[in-house]
Design a protein around this motif. Structure first.
Motif, PDB file in Angstrom:
ATOM      1  N   GLY B  40       0.815  -1.211   0.000  1.00 46.67           N
ATOM      2  CA  GLY B  40       0.000   0.000   0.000  1.00 46.67           C
ATOM      3  C   GLY B  40       0.845   1.255   0.000  1.00 46.67           C
ATOM      4  N   TYR B  41       1.890   1.253   0.819  1.00 39.79           N
ATOM      5  CA  TYR B  41       2.757   2.435   0.906  1.00 39.79           C
ATOM      6  C   TYR B  41       3.454   2.698  -0.438  1.00 39.79           C
ATOM      7  N   LYS B  43       2.502   1.887  -3.378  1.00 38.36           N
ATOM      8  CA  LYS B  43       1.560   2.365  -4.400  1.00 38.36           C
ATOM      9  C   LYS B  43       1.129   3.805  -4.119  1.00 38.36           C
ATOM     10  N   LEU B  44       0.953   4.126  -2.843  1.00 31.32           N
ATOM     11  CA  LEU B  44       0.516   5.487  -2.517  1.00 31.32           C
ATOM     12  C   LEU B  44       1.615   6.515  -2.794  1.00 31.32           C
ATOM     13  N   SER B  50       0.589   2.656  -9.259  1.00 30.51           N
ATOM     14  CA  SER B  50      -0.696   2.102  -8.871  1.00 30.51           C
ATOM     15  C   SER B  50      -1.690   2.228 -10.015  1.00 30.51           C
ATOM     16  N   PRO B  74      -4.650   0.896  -2.897  1.00 25.27           N
ATOM     17  CA  PRO B  74      -3.541   1.051  -1.941  1.00 25.27           C
ATOM     18  C   PRO B  74      -4.004   1.364  -0.524  1.00 25.27           C
ATOM     19  N   GLU B  77      -5.138  -1.811   1.021  1.00 30.18           N
ATOM     20  CA  GLU B  77      -3.978  -2.631   1.388  1.00 30.18           C
ATOM     21  C   GLU B  77      -3.288  -2.075   2.631  1.00 30.18           C
ATOM     22  N   GLY B 124       4.688  -1.687  -6.149  1.00 28.35           N
ATOM     23  CA  GLY B 124       5.271  -0.478  -6.713  1.00 28.35           C
ATOM     24  C   GLY B 124       6.495  -0.799  -7.538  1.00 28.35           C
TER      25      GLY B 124
END
Lengths: 190, 175
Positions: B40-41, B43-44, B50, B74, B77, B124
């Motif tokens: 998640g991190y 992608k963010l 993402s 993200p 996640e 990512g």
């Protein structure tokens, strides 16, 4: 309420929370993508092409020195904003101005074959830092054409967007990519 | 509040007696949670990765929907990963992860059936587990393993060192 039912309800709650936060995030700060960027260029201008756009003479390496006097002329007039076709790409390679070619595929693919003079710069190189290749080998005064595998690949657009963010305003994408290049029977450097 | 279903306040909070009360679910929960926090991190902080990941599935979604999904996935996640690491609503987070893995498995199978050459932006810019391979069997197996890990947490509970256990014990004492 049994354990599984409670877990499903908790999962749905977390999902709804993510949906709300993510949607707000998307509206407040949309993802900056190549496709969502507005074209940064003015209307197309004539391209200086040597010998009327005939066969390419020689691919210029990415490290070619910059001549400021000539570099001020917009060298690329993409027919569809920021994309170049194979024909236009070949014209640019054969033109009087050095063209910087960037291969956005992964190193293993790059090693197997590439367009002559291309610099390997996959999207992952940009994570957390500016790649050395960008700082040391690319000029902001010269046009850049980025390609990847072709077809559905987005790597070229991602790299092009990062380059534009870094001030490489004359950055374009060859959408047919390496597949289009080889299918057209063009020379491959190994 | 009767949040214990009559069971004793035990560390695992789940199917005890199968050696699943303590170490195994805890390790699985922490590893799975950590992976999802990372995914998640990554992608963010790299929104275009993402976006490209979602777009790569070529599902014919509109641009606004792609933009929303590129943000929602993200966050889902990251939230589920954080909750797993904390052991708070761990079973719920595991259910959400299973749902996401199920959706991704369907998407990857669809990509494989259509013969699309798509690179995974799952973590990512990082290439974990499956390297630079286009989406294929490796990604299907990886996602299936993560879904199975989620199922283990749903069935066995969060293990030890979980906020859920503390809350459950407090509720038991209050009763």
């Amino acid at each position: 309420m049994n354990t599984v039912t409670r877990a499903i309800l908790q999962g749905a709650t977390i999902g709804v929370l993510a949906l709300v936060v993510g949607t707000l995030h998307a509206f407040v700060r949309p993802v900056n993508t190549w496709d969502s960027q507005k074209p940064a260029l003015p209307a197309p201008v004539p391209i200086p092409v040597a010998n009327g756009g005939g066969q390419p003479t020689q691919v210029q390496p990415a490290t070619t020195a910059v001549t400021p006097a000539t570099a001020t002329t917009p060298p690329v007039a993409p027919h569809d904003e920021r994309m170049v076709t194979l024909a236009r790409f070949k014209e640019l390679l054969a033109g009087p101005l050095p063209l910087q070619v960037v291969d956005a595929r992964e190193p293993a693919e790059f090693a197997q074959g590439r367009i002559g003079g291309a610099l390997n710069l996959p999207p992952g190189e940009f994570y957390g830092k500016i790649p050395d290749a960008v700082l040391q080998r690319l000029s902001r005064d010269l046009p850049i054409v980025v390609y990847c595998g072709g077809g559905n690949c987005d790597a070229s657009k991602m790299v092009a967007m990062r380059l534009k963010d870094l001030g490489f305003s004359q950055t374009y994408v060859y959408d047919d990519g390496f597949t289009g290049w080889t299918q057209a029977g063009e020379a491959v450097e190994k | 509040m009767s949040g214990t279903n009559g069971k004793a306040c035990v560390p695992g909070g789940g199917a005890c007696g199968l050696s699943l009360c303590g170490g195994v679910p805890t390790v699985v929960r922490l590893v799975l949670g950590g992976l999802f926090v990372l995914a998640g991190y990554m992608k963010l902080t790299n929104g275009d990765f993402s976006y490209a990941s979602v777009k790569a599935f070529d599902l014919g979604l509109s641009e606004p929907l792609l933009q929303v999904l590129a943000r929602v996935v993200p966050w889902a996640e990251l939230l589920s990963g954080l909750l797993l690491v904390l052991g708070l609503w761990a079973r719920g987070a595991a259910v959400l992860i299973m749902a996401m893995m199920g959706a991704f498995i369907v998407g990857i199978a669809s990509v494989m059936l259509r013969g699309l050459d798509v690179k995974c932006g799952c973590f990512g810019a990082l290439k974990l587990f499956c390297g630079d391979e286009p989406m294929g069997w490796c990604h299907l197996i990886r996602n299936s393993v993560m879904a199975a890990a989620g199922l283990l947490i749903v069935l066995a509970g969060p293990g030890i060192m979980a906020v859920d256990n503390r809350l459950r014990c407090c509720a038991t004492k209050a009763d």
